[in-house]
Design a protein around this motif. Structure first.
Motif, PDB file in Angstrom:
ATOM      1  N   SER A  83       3.711 -66.344  50.299  1.00 42.96           N
ATOM      2  CA  SER A  83       2.587 -66.688  49.425  1.00 42.96           C
ATOM      3  C   SER A  83       2.996 -66.596  47.953  1.00 42.96           C
ATOM      4  O   SER A  83       2.530 -67.380  47.120  1.00 42.96           O
ATOM      5  CB  SER A  83       1.394 -65.772  49.699  1.00 42.96           C
ATOM      6  N   THR A  84       3.879 -65.652  47.623  1.00 44.23           N
ATOM      7  CA  THR A  84       4.394 -65.570  46.263  1.00 44.23           C
ATOM      8  C   THR A  84       5.205 -66.817  45.920  1.00 44.23           C
ATOM      9  O   THR A  84       5.054 -67.411  44.839  1.00 44.23           O
ATOM     10  CB  THR A  84       5.272 -64.324  46.104  1.00 44.23           C
ATOM     11  N   GLN A  85       6.073 -67.228  46.829  1.00 45.48           N
ATOM     12  CA  GLN A  85       6.858 -68.436  46.597  1.00 45.48           C
ATOM     13  C   GLN A  85       5.962 -69.657  46.458  1.00 45.48           C
ATOM     14  O   GLN A  85       6.206 -70.528  45.623  1.00 45.48           O
ATOM     15  CB  GLN A  85       7.856 -68.620  47.736  1.00 45.48           C
ATOM     16  N   MET A  86       4.888 -69.721  47.264  1.00 44.15           N
ATOM     17  CA  MET A  86       3.942 -70.821  47.137  1.00 44.15           C
ATOM     18  C   MET A  86       3.250 -70.810  45.771  1.00 44.15           C
ATOM     19  O   MET A  86       3.011 -71.862  45.172  1.00 44.15           O
ATOM     20  CB  MET A  86       2.902 -70.754  48.247  1.00 44.15           C
ATOM     21  N   SER A  87       2.906 -69.622  45.279  1.00 41.39           N
ATOM     22  CA  SER A  87       2.229 -69.543  43.979  1.00 41.39           C
ATOM     23  C   SER A  87       3.128 -70.065  42.863  1.00 41.39           C
ATOM     24  O   SER A  87       2.650 -70.749  41.943  1.00 41.39           O
ATOM     25  CB  SER A  87       1.794 -68.100  43.695  1.00 41.39           C
ATOM     26  N   PHE A  88       4.414 -69.767  42.910  1.00 40.53           N
ATOM     27  CA  PHE A  88       5.344 -70.310  41.919  1.00 40.53           C
ATOM     28  C   PHE A  88       5.559 -71.808  42.133  1.00 40.53           C
ATOM     29  O   PHE A  88       5.656 -72.574  41.176  1.00 40.53           O
ATOM     30  CB  PHE A  88       6.691 -69.578  41.997  1.00 40.53           C
ATOM     31  N   SER A 103       1.816 -69.780  36.839  1.00 41.50           N
ATOM     32  CA  SER A 103       1.027 -69.600  38.058  1.00 41.50           C
ATOM     33  C   SER A 103       1.490 -68.383  38.847  1.00 41.50           C
ATOM     34  O   SER A 103       0.673 -67.595  39.340  1.00 41.50           O
ATOM     35  CB  SER A 103       1.107 -70.860  38.931  1.00 41.50           C
ATOM     36  N   GLY A 104       2.796 -68.193  38.959  1.00 43.62           N
ATOM     37  CA  GLY A 104       3.314 -67.075  39.728  1.00 43.62           C
ATOM     38  C   GLY A 104       2.983 -65.731  39.115  1.00 43.62           C
ATOM     39  O   GLY A 104       2.546 -64.804  39.813  1.00 43.62           O
ATOM     40  N   ILE A 105       3.158 -65.596  37.800  1.00 38.32           N
ATOM     41  CA  ILE A 105       2.894 -64.322  37.132  1.00 38.32           C
ATOM     42  C   ILE A 105       1.413 -63.984  37.185  1.00 38.32           C
ATOM     43  O   ILE A 105       1.023 -62.834  37.428  1.00 38.32           O
ATOM     44  CB  ILE A 105       3.407 -64.368  35.683  1.00 38.32           C
ATOM     45  N   LEU A 106       0.544 -64.979  36.957  1.00 36.11           N
ATOM     46  CA  LEU A 106      -0.893 -64.727  37.011  1.00 36.11           C
ATOM     47  C   LEU A 106      -1.327 -64.281  38.406  1.00 36.11           C
ATOM     48  O   LEU A 106      -2.256 -63.483  38.551  1.00 36.11           O
ATOM     49  CB  LEU A 106      -1.668 -65.982  36.607  1.00 36.11           C
ATOM     50  N   PHE A 107      -0.666 -64.794  39.433  1.00 40.42           N
ATOM     51  CA  PHE A 107      -1.027 -64.426  40.796  1.00 40.42           C
ATOM     52  C   PHE A 107      -0.531 -63.018  41.151  1.00 40.42           C
ATOM     53  O   PHE A 107      -1.167 -62.312  41.933  1.00 40.42           O
ATOM     54  CB  PHE A 107      -0.436 -65.445  41.774  1.00 40.42           C
ATOM     55  N   GLN A 108       0.584 -62.587  40.562  1.00 45.56           N
ATOM     56  CA  GLN A 108       1.174 -61.296  40.932  1.00 45.56           C
ATOM     57  C   GLN A 108       0.625 -60.114  40.141  1.00 45.56           C
ATOM     58  O   GLN A 108       0.482 -59.013  40.689  1.00 45.56           O
ATOM     59  CB  GLN A 108       2.708 -61.296  40.741  1.00 45.56           C
ATOM     60  N   ALA A 358      -1.963 -51.553  49.795  1.00 54.83           N
ATOM     61  CA  ALA A 358      -1.419 -52.888  49.539  1.00 54.83           C
ATOM     62  C   ALA A 358      -2.199 -53.953  50.287  1.00 54.83           C
ATOM     63  O   ALA A 358      -2.357 -55.079  49.795  1.00 54.83           O
ATOM     64  CB  ALA A 358       0.055 -52.935  49.938  1.00 54.83           C
ATOM     65  N   GLN A 359      -2.719 -53.606  51.454  1.00 56.94           N
ATOM     66  CA  GLN A 359      -3.477 -54.575  52.239  1.00 56.94           C
ATOM     67  C   GLN A 359      -4.921 -54.687  51.782  1.00 56.94           C
ATOM     68  O   GLN A 359      -5.629 -55.613  52.183  1.00 56.94           O
ATOM     69  CB  GLN A 359      -3.422 -54.182  53.714  1.00 56.94           C
ATOM     70  N   ALA A 360      -5.380 -53.737  50.948  1.00 61.17           N
ATOM     71  CA  ALA A 360      -6.733 -53.792  50.418  1.00 61.17           C
ATOM     72  C   ALA A 360      -6.767 -54.313  48.984  1.00 61.17           C
ATOM     73  O   ALA A 360      -7.841 -54.526  48.432  1.00 61.17           O
ATOM     74  CB  ALA A 360      -7.371 -52.408  50.471  1.00 61.17           C
ATOM     75  N   MET A 361      -5.597 -54.525  48.373  1.00 63.62           N
ATOM     76  CA  MET A 361      -5.514 -54.987  46.999  1.00 63.62           C
ATOM     77  C   MET A 361      -5.368 -56.511  46.944  1.00 63.62           C
ATOM     78  O   MET A 361      -4.900 -57.130  47.897  1.00 63.62           O
ATOM     79  CB  MET A 361      -4.298 -54.354  46.304  1.00 63.62           C
ATOM     80  N   PRO A 362      -5.758 -57.138  45.829  1.00 65.83           N
ATOM     81  CA  PRO A 362      -5.493 -58.574  45.685  1.00 65.83           C
ATOM     82  C   PRO A 362      -4.010 -58.831  45.479  1.00 65.83           C
ATOM     83  O   PRO A 362      -3.258 -57.951  45.052  1.00 65.83           O
ATOM     84  CB  PRO A 362      -6.299 -58.943  44.429  1.00 65.83           C
ATOM     85  N   GLY A 363      -3.594 -60.046  45.785  1.00 64.70           N
ATOM     86  CA  GLY A 363      -2.210 -60.433  45.568  1.00 64.70           C
ATOM     87  C   GLY A 363      -1.314 -60.116  46.749  1.00 64.70           C
ATOM     88  O   GLY A 363      -1.775 -59.713  47.818  1.00 64.70           O
ATOM     89  N   PRO A 364      -0.012 -60.287  46.570  1.00 66.14           N
ATOM     90  CA  PRO A 364       0.947 -60.149  47.677  1.00 66.14           C
ATOM     91  C   PRO A 364       1.059 -58.722  48.196  1.00 66.14           C
ATOM     92  O   PRO A 364       0.934 -57.750  47.447  1.00 66.14           O
ATOM     93  CB  PRO A 364       2.274 -60.606  47.051  1.00 66.14           C
ATOM     94  N   LEU A 365       1.342 -58.604  49.497  1.00 67.82           N
ATOM     95  CA  LEU A 365       1.594 -57.297  50.091  1.00 67.82           C
ATOM     96  C   LEU A 365       2.860 -56.666  49.525  1.00 67.82           C
ATOM     97  O   LEU A 365       3.024 -55.443  49.553  1.00 67.82           O
ATOM     98  CB  LEU A 365       1.718 -57.423  51.609  1.00 67.82           C
ATOM     99  N   PHE A 366       3.771 -57.505  49.007  1.00 71.32           N
ATOM    100  CA  PHE A 366       5.006 -56.988  48.426  1.00 71.32           C
ATOM    101  C   PHE A 366       4.741 -56.077  47.232  1.00 71.32           C
ATOM    102  O   PHE A 366       5.647 -55.377  46.777  1.00 71.32           O
ATOM    103  CB  PHE A 366       5.916 -58.146  47.987  1.00 71.32           C
ATOM    104  N   ASN A 367       3.513 -56.071  46.704  1.00 69.03           N
ATOM    105  CA  ASN A 367       3.202 -55.176  45.594  1.00 69.03           C
ATOM    106  C   ASN A 367       3.294 -53.711  45.998  1.00 69.03           C
ATOM    107  O   ASN A 367       3.236 -52.823  45.136  1.00 69.03           O
ATOM    108  CB  ASN A 367       1.807 -55.472  45.036  1.00 69.03           C
ATOM    109  N   LEU A 368       3.440 -53.436  47.299  1.00 73.97           N
ATOM    110  CA  LEU A 368       3.744 -52.069  47.724  1.00 73.97           C
ATOM    111  C   LEU A 368       4.989 -51.556  47.010  1.00 73.97           C
ATOM    112  O   LEU A 368       5.128 -50.345  46.780  1.00 73.97           O
ATOM    113  CB  LEU A 368       3.952 -52.023  49.246  1.00 73.97           C
ATOM    114  N   ALA A 369       5.902 -52.446  46.649  1.00 70.25           N
ATOM    115  CA  ALA A 369       7.115 -52.032  45.943  1.00 70.25           C
ATOM    116  C   ALA A 369       6.776 -51.336  44.634  1.00 70.25           C
ATOM    117  O   ALA A 369       7.439 -50.359  44.251  1.00 70.25           O
ATOM    118  CB  ALA A 369       8.013 -53.245  45.673  1.00 70.25           C
ATOM    119  N   ALA A 370       5.738 -51.809  43.924  1.00 70.00           N
ATOM    120  CA  ALA A 370       5.334 -51.178  42.670  1.00 70.00           C
ATOM    121  C   ALA A 370       4.790 -49.783  42.925  1.00 70.00           C
ATOM    122  O   ALA A 370       5.063 -48.845  42.162  1.00 70.00           O
ATOM    123  CB  ALA A 370       4.286 -52.038  41.965  1.00 70.00           C
ATOM    124  N   PHE A 371       4.009 -49.626  43.997  1.00 65.62           N
ATOM    125  CA  PHE A 371       3.461 -48.317  44.357  1.00 65.62           C
ATOM    126  C   PHE A 371       4.585 -47.326  44.663  1.00 65.62           C
ATOM    127  O   PHE A 371       4.615 -46.208  44.140  1.00 65.62           O
ATOM    128  CB  PHE A 371       2.532 -48.470  45.558  1.00 65.62           C
TER     129      PHE A 371
END
Length: 495
Positions: A83-88, A103-108, A358-371
């Motif tokens: 989904s991240t690749q699609m957003s870019f 588009s990619g940065i706004l989505f992430q 990560a599954q309850a937040m908006p955006g990609p699940l990969f944002n778990l990396a930030a957590f």
């Protein structure tokens, strides 16, 4: 005809009867739509694909559904967050590299910011007891999950109707869904896409003769694609850089000590995971557990201090896994204990709390990396781990797009395309069923959550809103309504 073939027909002879003209989106259009999506795109990658399909293809008509399915298949063939690749890719196909970055940065970024803040304070709260103590909060999360599944189902319905109209494509879609459900592994997704393309290549035979040669640029414009980003030489350099960073990182980590080069080790672990694993967040995120939670094993009959320490872990209930007998240790009465080492990057509680968030937040699940990065190294750690996990997939989509623009008019590719598209639809249907089962199992009120999902599907699929702003906020409204209904159910003790 395949998608690119149909686009060639349009380029040569104009639009087909009743076919809409595709919108010429500018930077402001990209900003307005993705700024909203970044804060409202709940539900994981499959739900995000559904939102993209509804908004950009059905409502705004930025591109043809065939071109969208091609991009989806392309992203699912690459490692990284689809989904991240699609957003870019969506922004890139309208306004080039700058449009893709916008588009990619706004989505992430909303999920990135939220998960960084939560991860920075993970030592103070991370645990599963918070939601257990607040029924309304648990119901809200369950309601959002149910609505997200409903949006995916609606998107799958629309894609299936448009791309699986023949007996062979319907069969490929069903078989792909069955295999993806039964045999869950990262590499099965690109394999199913390839097999689907091979089936239609041989089953349908040669394409009808084209009326004339049409360039890749004209064929792309006929499907709403205006740009492919960087040129092919730069694209090849990005793909080479993706591979070079992977190899150099592995070599450096093998030759350095963690205590002296912590940031390097963090980056390499996340980059390696993002660079070589297919299947999106549902596959990648659980695999991260053994990268960031450091485990060790011992036996209670080990000699000296090690045995005493192991017995203490077992007696205190600190073994994450414990096996007694069976020959795992020297004595049949001894217990083999797996425990979390003191030098672990994060604790198990922190990891699973982040996985749930990560599954309850908006955006990609990969944002778990930030957590996880924030938990282990504060804000700098969040940036390092986030770039490590996202970087490979983003580099690959920018590197591959210019080649996609060329080979999508190739006869071999066009003969395989109906099978590629129908297999991609099957994967979306498999995601619907898998997500529905997982969401129901995770809900504290599974029957009530299922009812919320049915209502959300009706709203997403059959309720029509006026064109314009209302149509743009329909999906977020479904998500918010699902969350509100879930919170109400949790408050009244629904089952």
């Amino acid at each position: 005809l395949g998608a690119a073939d149909a686009d060639v027909e349009r380029a040569a002879g104009g639009r087909a009867r009743g076919e809409p003209e595709y919108a010429d989106a500018g930077f402001l259009d990209i900003f307005k739509n993705f700024a909203l999506l970044g804060w409202t795109a709940f539900g994981g990658p499959a739900a995000h694909i559904g939102l993209f399909q509804k908004l950009f293809i059905e409502d705004l008509k930025w591109a043809s559904s065939e071109a969208f399915a091609e991009l989806l298949a392309l992203c699912q063939c690459l490692p990284g967050p689809s989904s991240t690749q699609m957003s870019f890719a969506i922004g890139t196909t309208k306004r080039g590299v700058l449009g893709g970055l916008l588009s990619g940065i706004l989505f992430q970024y909303p999920g990135l910011v939220l998960m960084t803040v939560l991860g920075a304070f993970a030592d103070d709260w991370a645990g599963t007891d918070v939601i257990d103590k607040h029924a309304s909060l648990g119901g809200f999360v369950s309601g959002i999950s149910a609505a997200g599944v409903a949006l995916v189902a609606s998107a799958a319905w629309g894609l299936g109707n448009k791309l699986c109209k023949d007996h062979d494509t319907k069969l490929i879609s069903v078989l792909s869904a069955v295999v993806a459900l039964y045999y869950v592994t990262g590499w099965i997704f690109p394999l199913l896409l390839l097999l689907g393309g091979i089936v239609t290549y041989f089953y349908r035979g040669p394409l009808p003769p084209a009326d004339g040669e049409v360039s890749a640029k004209k064929a792309a414009a006929a499907s709403g694609v205006q740009d492919f980003g960087v040129g092919r030489p730069v694209g090849a350099m990005l793909v080479a850089a993706w591979l070079a960073i992977l190899g150099v990182g592995i070599a450096l980590v093998a030759s350095t000590d963690y205590d002296d080069w912590k940031e390097l080790h963090w980056f390499e672990a996340f980059y390696r995971t993002g660079a070589i694993i297919w299947g999106g967040g549902q596959v990648v995120l659980p695999l991260l557990q053994h990268e960031v939670v450091k485990y060790a094993t011992c036996c209670t009959d080990d000699a000296g201090e090690e045995g005493a320490r192991c017995l203490a872990y077992f007696s205190a209930g600190q073994c994450t896994e414990a096996f007694t007998g069976g020959g795992a240790c020297g004595s049949v009465e001894a217990t083999r204990c797996t425990y979390v080492r003191e030098d672990t990057w994060v604790t198990e509680e922190q990891f699973f709390a982040g996985l749930g968030l990560a599954q309850a937040m908006p955006g990609p699940l990969f944002n778990l990396a930030a957590f996880l990065g924030a938990a282990v190294g504060g804000v700098p750690g969040a940036g390092i781990c986030w770039l490590g996990l996202f970087g490979p997939g983003v580099m690959l989509i920018f590197g591959v797009l210019p080649f996609w623009g060329q080979f999508r008019t190739n006869a071999l590719y066009r003969r395989m395309l109906p099978g590629l598209n129908s297999a991609a639809v099957g994967l979306v249907f498999a995601a619907v069923l898998s997500m529905a089962a997982n969401a129901r199992a995770a809900s504290s009120a599974p029957t009530y959550s299922t009812c919320v999902a049915v209502l959300a599907f009706y709203a997403a699929q059959f309720v029509k809103l006026p064109a314009g702003m209302w149509s743009k906020v329909k999906a977020p409204m479904v998500i918010v309504a699902g969350g509100a209904l879930g919170a109400l159910g949790g408050a009244v003790g629904a089952y």
